[in-house]
Write a protein that holds these residues in place. Sequence first.
Motif, PDB file in Angstrom:
ATOM      1  N   GLU A   1       0.846  -1.187   0.000  1.00  0.00           N
ATOM      2  CA  GLU A   1       0.000   0.000   0.000  1.00  0.00           C
ATOM      3  C   GLU A   1       0.886   1.243   0.000  1.00  0.00           C
ATOM      4  N   LEU A   2       0.364   2.340  -0.551  1.00  0.00           N
ATOM      5  CA  LEU A   2       1.143   3.576  -0.652  1.00  0.00           C
ATOM      6  C   LEU A   2       0.301   4.765  -0.207  1.00  0.00           C
ATOM      7  N   VAL A   3       0.888   5.596   0.648  1.00  0.00           N
ATOM      8  CA  VAL A   3       0.261   6.856   1.050  1.00  0.00           C
ATOM      9  C   VAL A   3       1.260   7.974   0.769  1.00  0.00           C
ATOM     10  N   ASN A   4       0.789   9.219   0.784  1.00  0.00           N
ATOM     11  CA  ASN A   4       1.703  10.346   0.582  1.00  0.00           C
ATOM     12  C   ASN A   4       1.219  11.552   1.353  1.00  0.00           C
ATOM     13  N   ALA A   5       2.146  12.470   1.622  1.00  0.00           N
ATOM     14  CA  ALA A   5       1.811  13.687   2.361  1.00  0.00           C
ATOM     15  C   ALA A   5       2.812  14.791   2.028  1.00  0.00           C
ATOM     16  N   ASP A   6       2.404  16.022   2.304  1.00  0.00           N
ATOM     17  CA  ASP A   6       3.196  17.226   2.065  1.00  0.00           C
ATOM     18  C   ASP A   6       3.795  17.688   3.395  1.00  0.00           C
ATOM     19  N   HIS A   7       5.124  17.734   3.489  1.00  0.00           N
ATOM     20  CA  HIS A   7       5.740  18.173   4.750  1.00  0.00           C
ATOM     21  C   HIS A   7       5.913  19.690   4.838  1.00  0.00           C
ATOM     22  N   LEU A   8       5.547  20.406   3.771  1.00  0.00           N
ATOM     23  CA  LEU A   8       5.561  21.867   3.760  1.00  0.00           C
ATOM     24  C   LEU A   8       6.950  22.448   4.034  1.00  0.00           C
ATOM     25  N   ASN A   9       7.987  21.635   3.863  1.00  0.00           N
ATOM     26  CA  ASN A   9       9.370  22.047   4.113  1.00  0.00           C
ATOM     27  C   ASN A   9       9.607  22.466   5.563  1.00  0.00           C
ATOM     28  N   LYS A  10       8.831  21.882   6.485  1.00  0.00           N
ATOM     29  CA  LYS A  10       8.936  22.218   7.908  1.00  0.00           C
ATOM     30  C   LYS A  10       9.250  20.958   8.710  1.00  0.00           C
ATOM     31  N   PRO A  11      10.365  20.956   9.462  1.00  0.00           N
ATOM     32  CA  PRO A  11      10.743  19.760  10.225  1.00  0.00           C
ATOM     33  C   PRO A  11       9.670  19.299  11.210  1.00  0.00           C
ATOM     34  N   ASP A  12       8.978  20.231  11.870  1.00  0.00           N
ATOM     35  CA  ASP A  12       7.960  19.807  12.837  1.00  0.00           C
ATOM     36  C   ASP A  12       6.781  19.133  12.146  1.00  0.00           C
ATOM     37  N   VAL A  13       6.415  19.634  10.970  1.00  0.00           N
ATOM     38  CA  VAL A  13       5.331  19.011  10.206  1.00  0.00           C
ATOM     39  C   VAL A  13       5.762  17.608   9.757  1.00  0.00           C
ATOM     40  N   GLY A  14       6.993  17.499   9.258  1.00  0.00           N
ATOM     41  CA  GLY A  14       7.497  16.202   8.799  1.00  0.00           C
ATOM     42  C   GLY A  14       7.543  15.167   9.904  1.00  0.00           C
ATOM     43  N   THR A  15       8.021  15.555  11.091  1.00  0.00           N
ATOM     44  CA  THR A  15       8.105  14.585  12.185  1.00  0.00           C
ATOM     45  C   THR A  15       6.725  14.198  12.705  1.00  0.00           C
ATOM     46  N   ASN A  16       5.798  15.144  12.721  1.00  0.00           N
ATOM     47  CA  ASN A  16       4.425  14.818  13.155  1.00  0.00           C
ATOM     48  C   ASN A  16       3.768  13.821  12.199  1.00  0.00           C
ATOM     49  N   ILE A  17       3.976  14.028  10.903  1.00  0.00           N
ATOM     50  CA  ILE A  17       3.435  13.081   9.924  1.00  0.00           C
ATOM     51  C   ILE A  17       4.077  11.711  10.104  1.00  0.00           C
ATOM     52  N   ALA A  18       5.397  11.698  10.296  1.00  0.00           N
ATOM     53  CA  ALA A  18       6.109  10.424  10.467  1.00  0.00           C
ATOM     54  C   ALA A  18       5.571   9.661  11.675  1.00  0.00           C
ATOM     55  N   ARG A  19       5.367  10.336  12.791  1.00  0.00           N
ATOM     56  CA  ARG A  19       4.855   9.661  13.997  1.00  0.00           C
ATOM     57  C   ARG A  19       3.432   9.149  13.787  1.00  0.00           C
ATOM     58  N   GLN A  20       2.600   9.945  13.127  1.00  0.00           N
ATOM     59  CA  GLN A  20       1.232   9.516  12.818  1.00  0.00           C
ATOM     60  C   GLN A  20       1.261   8.277  11.928  1.00  0.00           C
ATOM     61  N   TRP A  21       2.107   8.311  10.912  1.00  0.00           N
ATOM     62  CA  TRP A  21       2.200   7.176   9.995  1.00  0.00           C
ATOM     63  C   TRP A  21       2.654   5.910  10.724  1.00  0.00           C
ATOM     64  N   PHE A  22       3.661   6.029  11.575  1.00  0.00           N
ATOM     65  CA  PHE A  22       4.193   4.855  12.257  1.00  0.00           C
ATOM     66  C   PHE A  22       3.264   4.351  13.358  1.00  0.00           C
ATOM     67  N   ASP A  23       2.756   5.262  14.169  1.00  0.00           N
ATOM     68  CA  ASP A  23       1.995   4.871  15.363  1.00  0.00           C
ATOM     69  C   ASP A  23       0.548   4.501  15.073  1.00  0.00           C
ATOM     70  N   VAL A  24      -0.046   5.153  14.090  1.00  0.00           N
ATOM     71  CA  VAL A  24      -1.481   4.971  13.828  1.00  0.00           C
ATOM     72  C   VAL A  24      -1.739   4.247  12.513  1.00  0.00           C
ATOM     73  N   ASP A  25      -1.011   4.643  11.467  1.00  0.00           N
ATOM     74  CA  ASP A  25      -1.301   4.130  10.120  1.00  0.00           C
ATOM     75  C   ASP A  25      -0.447   2.937   9.727  1.00  0.00           C
ATOM     76  N   HIS A  26       0.479   2.535  10.589  1.00  0.00           N
ATOM     77  CA  HIS A  26       1.303   1.332  10.376  1.00  0.00           C
ATOM     78  C   HIS A  26       2.123   1.388   9.088  1.00  0.00           C
ATOM     79  N   VAL A  27       2.677   2.549   8.805  1.00  0.00           N
ATOM     80  CA  VAL A  27       3.593   2.698   7.673  1.00  0.00           C
ATOM     81  C   VAL A  27       4.932   2.060   8.044  1.00  0.00           C
TER      82      VAL A  27
END
Length: 407
Positions: free
Chosen positions: A71-97
Amino acid sequence: MKLQMRITGGLAFALAALLGTAAQAEDITVKLGVLNDMSSLYSDIGGQGSVVAAKMAIADFNPAAHGMKVELVNADHLNKPDVGTNIARQWFDVDHVDAIIDVPTSSVALAVNEVVREKNKVFLISGAASSDLTGPKCSPNSVHWTYDTWMLANSTGKSIVKTGGTTWFFLTSDYAFGHALERDTKAVVLANGGQVLGGVLHPLNTQDFSSFLLQAQASKAKIIGLANAGGDTINAIKQGAEFGITAGGQNFAGLLVFINDVEALGLKTAQGLVLTETWYWDMTDANRAFTKRWQVASNRPGKFPSMLPAGVYSSVIHYLKAVDALKGDSDGRAVVAKMKELPTDDPLFGKGSIRIDGRKLHDAYLFEVKKPEESKYPGDDYKLRATIPAAEAFRPLKEGGCPLVGG
C-alpha cells in the motif's frame, strides 16, 4: 478403501499446508509513505512525480507474485521539520507505515531520520542532499540513495575550479541543506587552490534576490556558487540575468540543478551551466522508456522526471526485494541490513551497492547545458562532460564520521 483414504488424506494435508503457506505469505503487507514537498519550491522536482515513481516501482515488482501486498500513502511536509516529524509519527503509530520515502529538504529529512531510528522503521532518502545523513547523522535504519552535497561539491565544484573558476562567492539557502552544500563546496574550492571571497544567506523560497545579488556582484568573484535548489536556483539565475551578472564577466555555479530547473529557465538563459546529476532521462533506452511511462502515469506530457523520482523508483524496488528475502518487514534495521547485503540492480541505475553508512553507490555525471541550437528535441538539454565512477563519486567511507563505521 483405506489406501484411497490415505491418499485423499495426504492430498488434503498437502493442500492445507500449501494454503497455510500462501496465507502466511499474504500476511506480508507493506505500507510505504512518500513524504515530500507537494506545493512549494521543490514540488516540481519531486512532489507527485515521486509518488508516481513509487507506484511504478510497486507495479514492476509485482507484489502478488511474491505473496505480498503493498500500500502507498503520501503527504506534504511543507518544508517544515515539525510538520514532517508529526506526519512520520502519525504514519508509524497509527497508520502502520513501514518505510518513508523521498523527503527533500534536509532539515526535514534529518528530523525524520531520528523518528525512523526511534521507531525502528526504514527511511529511503532520495530528495534530501545533506551528506551528514551518511556522516555524523547516519542511521542503521536509513539508506541515502540518489545524491548528496559531498558528491555535488566534488564534481561540479572541483570541475569549475580546475577550469579557471578560482574565486567564489556563495548565495546559500539558510537551512541544513544550504549550509552543508556551501561547507562541502568551500572545502573543495580551497583544497584545489581557489579562494572564497564571501557569501550571504537567504531565506528558503526567496522571491527577491536583488540585495543578495548586489553583494555577489560587488565581491567581483569569478563564480557565484548557488548553494540552493529548485525555485530558489531558478529565481537567482533569472534575476541575475536581469542584473547583468554574466554579462559583467561573473558566472553562476548551480551546485544542485535539476532538469526541471533548466526547462523552467530555458536553454537561452541556462546554456553553459555545468551541473552534476546521477540520472538523466535521455541517457539510455531504459531511462527513456521509464520517462514515457512516467509522463503518462503522471499526466505530464512534455515534462521530464528529475533524478528524484528515479531514485524513488530504484530505492523502492530494492527495498521490496529485501522484504521479500526476509519474508517480513517488521524489523526496520534488519530490512536495511538486508538491503546492504543484496547487490542493487534495476533498469535506471544499473548494478550497485549500499555501504555500511547507508550510502548507495552509483556513477555520477558532469553535464553542461546545451545551447538552444544544439538541442534537437524537447528535453535534449545536456551534453556529457565526464562520468564519475561510483568509487570516486561519493565521499570515502573513512572520511564521513559515521558512527556505524568501525575502526
